[in-house]
Design a protein around this motif. Structure first.
Motif, PDB file in Angstrom:
ATOM      1  N   VAL A  13       1.050  -1.288   0.316  1.00 13.99           N
ATOM      2  CA  VAL A  13      -0.323   0.372   0.125  1.00 13.99           C
ATOM      3  C   VAL A  13       0.600   1.390  -0.241  1.00 13.99           C
ATOM      4  O   VAL A  13       0.544   2.182  -0.889  1.00 13.99           O
ATOM      5  N   VAL A  14       1.748   1.023   1.012  1.00 16.68           N
ATOM      6  CA  VAL A  14       2.622   1.744   0.842  1.00 16.68           C
ATOM      7  C   VAL A  14       3.352   2.630  -0.372  1.00 16.68           C
ATOM      8  O   VAL A  14       3.341   3.758  -0.624  1.00 16.68           O
ATOM      9  N   GLY A  15       3.980   1.206  -0.587  1.00 20.01           N
ATOM     10  CA  GLY A  15       4.989   1.540  -2.183  1.00 20.01           C
ATOM     11  C   GLY A  15       4.113   2.300  -3.245  1.00 20.01           C
ATOM     12  O   GLY A  15       4.382   3.118  -4.126  1.00 20.01           O
ATOM     13  N   GLY A  16       2.668   1.531  -3.080  1.00 17.47           N
ATOM     14  CA  GLY A  16       1.611   1.720  -4.440  1.00 17.47           C
ATOM     15  C   GLY A  16       1.721   3.352  -4.089  1.00 17.47           C
ATOM     16  O   GLY A  16       1.343   4.356  -5.102  1.00 17.47           O
ATOM     17  N   LEU A  17       1.421   4.085  -3.102  1.00 18.38           N
ATOM     18  CA  LEU A  17       0.586   5.217  -2.932  1.00 18.38           C
ATOM     19  C   LEU A  17       2.028   6.622  -3.224  1.00 18.38           C
ATOM     20  O   LEU A  17       1.472   7.259  -4.023  1.00 18.38           O
ATOM     21  N   ALA A  18       2.854   5.834  -2.793  1.00 20.01           N
ATOM     22  CA  ALA A  18       4.483   6.759  -3.470  1.00 20.01           C
ATOM     23  C   ALA A  18       4.186   6.669  -5.195  1.00 20.01           C
ATOM     24  O   ALA A  18       4.979   7.835  -5.344  1.00 20.01           O
ATOM     25  N   GLY A  19       3.918   5.295  -5.296  1.00 17.53           N
ATOM     26  CA  GLY A  19       3.995   5.606  -6.746  1.00 17.53           C
ATOM     27  C   GLY A  19       3.079   6.248  -7.571  1.00 17.53           C
ATOM     28  O   GLY A  19       3.533   7.262  -8.668  1.00 17.53           O
TER      29      GLY A  19
END
Length: 81
Positions: A13-19
């Motif tokens: 979730v955090v990686g997707g949001l950062a992307g």
């Protein structure tokens, strides 16, 4: 819940949001079967349109890296117990 799975999901979730927040500004035009994509050097704002192929790949890569980091941290945390 298992620490590895929990941190995997959090990392995803955090990686997707950062992307999503750092996706490149881009425009994609299809002309007679030829796909032309133009990218700027800044992050995209709230365009409201659909994601281009490059933007989708950018978000997916960030989400995958976040998931791997989360799983790795969960694995290390699980071994310390």
């Amino acid at each position: 819940m298992n620490a590895k799975i929990l941190l995997l999901v959090i990392g995803l979730v955090v990686g997707g949001l950062a992307g999503w927040l750092t996706r490149p500004q881009a425009a994609e035009v299809n002309v007679l079967g030829l796909k032309v994509e133009v990218q700027g050097d800044q992050a995209a704002g709230a365009s409201g349109g659909s994601l281009t192929t490059g933007q989708t790949q950018h978000v997916a890569i960030f989400a995958a890296v976040g998931a791997l980091l989360g799983f790795g941290i969960g694995f290390v945390a699980d071994r310390r117990r």
